[in-house]
Design a protein around this motif. Structure first.
Motif, PDB file in Angstrom:
ATOM      1  N   LEU A 136       1.244  -0.880  -0.712  1.00  0.00           N
ATOM      2  CA  LEU A 136      -0.441  -0.631   0.332  1.00  0.00           C
ATOM      3  C   LEU A 136       0.746   1.173   0.524  1.00  0.00           C
ATOM      4  O   LEU A 136       0.507   2.171  -0.451  1.00  0.00           O
ATOM      5  CB  LEU A 136      -0.720  -0.176   1.522  1.00  0.00           C
ATOM      6  CG  LEU A 136      -1.676  -1.326   0.881  1.00  0.00           C
ATOM      7  CD1 LEU A 136      -2.836  -1.296   2.994  1.00  0.00           C
ATOM      8  CD2 LEU A 136      -2.928  -0.887   0.333  1.00  0.00           C
ATOM      9  N   LEU A 137       2.018   1.335   0.560  1.00  0.00           N
ATOM     10  CA  LEU A 137       2.977   2.338   0.947  1.00  0.00           C
ATOM     11  C   LEU A 137       3.879   2.831  -1.040  1.00  0.00           C
ATOM     12  O   LEU A 137       3.786   3.828  -0.689  1.00  0.00           O
ATOM     13  CB  LEU A 137       4.006   1.974   1.925  1.00  0.00           C
ATOM     14  CG  LEU A 137       3.354   2.061   3.413  1.00  0.00           C
ATOM     15  CD1 LEU A 137       4.815   1.733   3.634  1.00  0.00           C
ATOM     16  CD2 LEU A 137       2.540   3.478   3.912  1.00  0.00           C
ATOM     17  N   GLU A 138       4.269   2.031  -1.587  1.00  0.00           N
ATOM     18  CA  GLU A 138       4.080   2.508  -3.125  1.00  0.00           C
ATOM     19  C   GLU A 138       4.922   2.450  -3.223  1.00  0.00           C
ATOM     20  O   GLU A 138       5.868   3.436  -3.736  1.00  0.00           O
ATOM     21  CB  GLU A 138       2.880   3.132  -3.999  1.00  0.00           C
ATOM     22  CG  GLU A 138       1.714   2.209  -3.748  1.00  0.00           C
ATOM     23  CD  GLU A 138       0.568   2.826  -4.920  1.00  0.00           C
ATOM     24  OE1 GLU A 138       0.853   4.127  -4.682  1.00  0.00           O
ATOM     25  OE2 GLU A 138      -0.139   2.601  -5.441  1.00  0.00           O
ATOM     26  N   LEU A 139       6.298   2.117  -2.141  1.00  0.00           N
ATOM     27  CA  LEU A 139       7.810   2.869  -2.353  1.00  0.00           C
ATOM     28  C   LEU A 139       8.524   1.858  -2.797  1.00  0.00           C
ATOM     29  O   LEU A 139       8.284   0.592  -3.587  1.00  0.00           O
ATOM     30  CB  LEU A 139       8.630   3.040  -1.060  1.00  0.00           C
ATOM     31  CG  LEU A 139       7.588   3.928   0.472  1.00  0.00           C
ATOM     32  CD1 LEU A 139       8.101   3.163   1.435  1.00  0.00           C
ATOM     33  CD2 LEU A 139       7.968   5.222   0.269  1.00  0.00           C
ATOM     34  N   PRO A 140       9.736   2.187  -3.463  1.00  0.00           N
ATOM     35  CA  PRO A 140      11.113   1.679  -4.669  1.00  0.00           C
ATOM     36  C   PRO A 140      11.478   1.009  -3.204  1.00  0.00           C
ATOM     37  O   PRO A 140      11.769   1.162  -2.797  1.00  0.00           O
ATOM     38  CB  PRO A 140      11.554   3.171  -5.136  1.00  0.00           C
ATOM     39  CG  PRO A 140      11.445   4.019  -3.802  1.00  0.00           C
ATOM     40  CD  PRO A 140      10.149   4.193  -3.390  1.00  0.00           C
ATOM     41  N   PRO A 141      11.372  -0.906  -4.156  1.00  0.00           N
ATOM     42  CA  PRO A 141      12.531  -1.282  -3.543  1.00  0.00           C
ATOM     43  C   PRO A 141      13.673  -0.870  -2.094  1.00  0.00           C
ATOM     44  O   PRO A 141      13.821  -1.930  -1.220  1.00  0.00           O
ATOM     45  CB  PRO A 141      12.850  -3.004  -4.238  1.00  0.00           C
ATOM     46  CG  PRO A 141      12.162  -2.085  -5.544  1.00  0.00           C
ATOM     47  CD  PRO A 141      11.958  -0.610  -5.675  1.00  0.00           C
ATOM     48  N   ASP A 142      14.485  -0.069  -2.894  1.00  0.00           N
ATOM     49  CA  ASP A 142      15.650   0.157  -1.797  1.00  0.00           C
ATOM     50  C   ASP A 142      16.001   1.807  -0.700  1.00  0.00           C
ATOM     51  O   ASP A 142      16.158   1.789  -0.125  1.00  0.00           O
ATOM     52  CB  ASP A 142      16.828   1.673  -3.077  1.00  0.00           C
ATOM     53  CG  ASP A 142      15.697   2.616  -3.657  1.00  0.00           C
ATOM     54  OD1 ASP A 142      14.731   2.794  -3.484  1.00  0.00           O
ATOM     55  OD2 ASP A 142      16.917   3.268  -3.462  1.00  0.00           O
ATOM     56  N   ARG A 143      13.809   1.524  -0.745  1.00  0.00           N
ATOM     57  CA  ARG A 143      13.727   1.952   0.724  1.00  0.00           C
ATOM     58  C   ARG A 143      12.661   1.967   1.549  1.00  0.00           C
ATOM     59  O   ARG A 143      12.199   2.134   2.629  1.00  0.00           O
ATOM     60  CB  ARG A 143      13.179   3.988  -0.295  1.00  0.00           C
ATOM     61  CG  ARG A 143      13.876   4.605  -0.997  1.00  0.00           C
ATOM     62  CD  ARG A 143      13.011   5.838  -0.616  1.00  0.00           C
ATOM     63  NE  ARG A 143      13.070   7.013   0.529  1.00  0.00           N
ATOM     64  CZ  ARG A 143      11.519   7.673   0.054  1.00  0.00           C
ATOM     65  NH1 ARG A 143      10.999   7.767  -0.954  1.00  0.00           N
ATOM     66  NH2 ARG A 143      11.165   8.338   1.232  1.00  0.00           N
ATOM     67  N   LEU A 144      11.920   0.494   1.439  1.00  0.00           N
ATOM     68  CA  LEU A 144      11.239  -0.435   1.593  1.00  0.00           C
ATOM     69  C   LEU A 144      12.198  -1.473   2.187  1.00  0.00           C
ATOM     70  O   LEU A 144      11.970  -2.171   1.245  1.00  0.00           O
ATOM     71  CB  LEU A 144      10.154  -0.325   0.992  1.00  0.00           C
ATOM     72  CG  LEU A 144       8.956  -0.833   1.483  1.00  0.00           C
ATOM     73  CD1 LEU A 144       8.153  -0.386   3.333  1.00  0.00           C
ATOM     74  CD2 LEU A 144       7.378  -1.387   0.352  1.00  0.00           C
ATOM     75  N   VAL A 145      11.483  -2.198   3.300  1.00  0.00           N
ATOM     76  CA  VAL A 145      12.066  -2.848   3.881  1.00  0.00           C
ATOM     77  C   VAL A 145      10.803  -3.697   4.368  1.00  0.00           C
ATOM     78  O   VAL A 145       9.921  -3.168   5.352  1.00  0.00           O
ATOM     79  CB  VAL A 145      12.695  -3.005   5.241  1.00  0.00           C
ATOM     80  CG1 VAL A 145      13.732  -4.426   5.647  1.00  0.00           C
ATOM     81  CG2 VAL A 145      14.566  -2.621   4.046  1.00  0.00           C
ATOM     82  N   ALA A 146      10.945  -4.710   4.026  1.00  0.00           N
ATOM     83  CA  ALA A 146       8.992  -5.808   4.442  1.00  0.00           C
ATOM     84  C   ALA A 146       9.687  -6.665   5.157  1.00  0.00           C
ATOM     85  O   ALA A 146      10.340  -7.157   5.023  1.00  0.00           O
ATOM     86  CB  ALA A 146       8.087  -6.174   3.180  1.00  0.00           C
ATOM     87  N   VAL A 147       9.039  -7.079   6.976  1.00  0.00           N
ATOM     88  CA  VAL A 147       9.343  -8.202   7.660  1.00  0.00           C
ATOM     89  C   VAL A 147       8.112  -8.851   8.329  1.00  0.00           C
ATOM     90  O   VAL A 147       7.332  -8.971   8.627  1.00  0.00           O
ATOM     91  CB  VAL A 147      10.228  -8.052   8.953  1.00  0.00           C
ATOM     92  CG1 VAL A 147      10.860  -9.319   9.424  1.00  0.00           C
ATOM     93  CG2 VAL A 147      11.168  -6.465   8.287  1.00  0.00           C
ATOM     94  N   PRO A 148       7.079  -9.338   7.313  1.00  0.00           N
ATOM     95  CA  PRO A 148       5.847 -10.410   7.603  1.00  0.00           C
ATOM     96  C   PRO A 148       6.354 -11.672   8.454  1.00  0.00           C
ATOM     97  O   PRO A 148       7.225 -11.960   8.536  1.00  0.00           O
ATOM     98  CB  PRO A 148       5.880 -10.456   6.346  1.00  0.00           C
ATOM     99  CG  PRO A 148       6.944 -10.688   5.541  1.00  0.00           C
ATOM    100  CD  PRO A 148       8.031  -9.652   5.298  1.00  0.00           C
ATOM    101  N   GLY A 149       5.346 -11.706   9.137  1.00  0.00           N
ATOM    102  CA  GLY A 149       5.391 -13.552   9.539  1.00  0.00           C
ATOM    103  C   GLY A 149       5.963 -13.111  11.369  1.00  0.00           C
ATOM    104  O   GLY A 149       6.362 -14.095  11.802  1.00  0.00           O
ATOM    105  N   GLY A 150       4.874 -12.139  11.490  1.00  0.00           N
ATOM    106  CA  GLY A 150       5.664 -12.340  13.235  1.00  0.00           C
ATOM    107  C   GLY A 150       6.081 -10.542  13.522  1.00  0.00           C
ATOM    108  O   GLY A 150       6.183 -10.003  13.019  1.00  0.00           O
TER     109      GLY A 150
END
Length: 255
Positions: free
Chosen positions: A47-61
């Motif tokens: 949803l944030l629509e940020l470029p990969p070099d600025r966004l880190v996603a940590v799902p699963g807990g």
């Protein structure tokens, strides 16, 4: 040192809305964004629509549980190493913690890993929905912990609940954390420079267990299209209102 700020709050309180406002505020500045999802699917990051070099996603807990804290630390180290390699200091890191996170352990975690030599803990903000805050507060220990860790508490969605509920939520926040700044808002419309916030008083916490008995997750696969608003109304007006149901409908999350 790189300022590190933390946004906490239970699901549906408005954390992602606040992050979008902060992204607009820091647009053009080298700020990294780390989004932590308790579920296995990274919804907020999309949803944030940020470029990969600025966004880190940590799902699963939760990044503050024993299962994911190591991964969280490695992401912070990687951000620091990237800055050193490029010679371009980062303006800050903003973290959206999972809705079930207990963030009181973050200062201790930075000290134990010596990341406090690189990152300076700045603002910790708790986003609160007054309509269900008291119920959550009585059922889930992490909700009180989020308020205890916060320097600023945002009572969001005040246009969707009565004045009595807002006042009761504010009184509860002030009782838990008398030093917190309390802001009332619609759609998280507040003037907040989270990277320049004064860090809150230290609050001691423990890493959460990998299998936290306070939470249960499940996945429901639907065979036909659902009306998100109708489902939300059904949940909040039935016995299921005491539980949490997340349904992924092609990128839309129902809570």
């Amino acid at each position: 040192m790189i300022p590190l700020a933390l946004v906490t709050g239970f699901l549906g309180s408005g954390k992602t809305t606040l992050l979008k406002r902060l992204i607009d505020r820091y647009r053009g500045q080298p700020v990294a964004w780390l989004v932590n999802e308790f579920g296995q699917v990274d919804v907020d990051g999309q949803l944030l629509e940020l470029p990969p070099d600025r966004l880190v996603a940590v799902p699963g807990g939760s990044i503050f549980c024993r299962c994911l804290v190591g991964e969280f630390i490695e992401h912070l180290k990687a951000l620091s190493a990237r800055d050193s390699a490029t010679g371009s200091p980062r303006a800050g890191v903003v973290i959206e913690a999972s809705g079930v996170a207990d963030p009181r352990v973050i200062a201790r975690m930075l000290a134990e890993t010596r990341l406090d030599r690189v990152f300076r803990l700045a603002g910790v903000v708790a986003v609160i929905d007054p309509a269900n805050f008291l119920k959550l507060l009585s059922a889930l220990p992490a909700i009180a912990a989020q308020v205890q860790a916060a320097g600023t508490a945002i009572l969001n969605r005040i246009d969707l609940c009565d004045a009595q509920a807002v006042e009761a939520a504010e009184q509860a926040v002030r009782q838990i954390n008398p030093s917190a700044r309390v802001l009332r808002a619609r759609h998280c419309a507040v003037d907040l420079d989270i990277l320049a916030e004064t860090p809150p008083s230290p609050a001691d916490g423990q890493y959460a267990p990998c299998r936290n008995p306070d939470y249960l997750t499940d996945t429901c696969v639907v065979s036909r299209p659902l009306d998100p608003q109708a489902l939300r109304c059904l949940l909040y007006t039935s016995d299921a209102a005491d539980d949490l149901l997340c349904v992924d409908l092609g990128g839309r999350r129902i809570i």
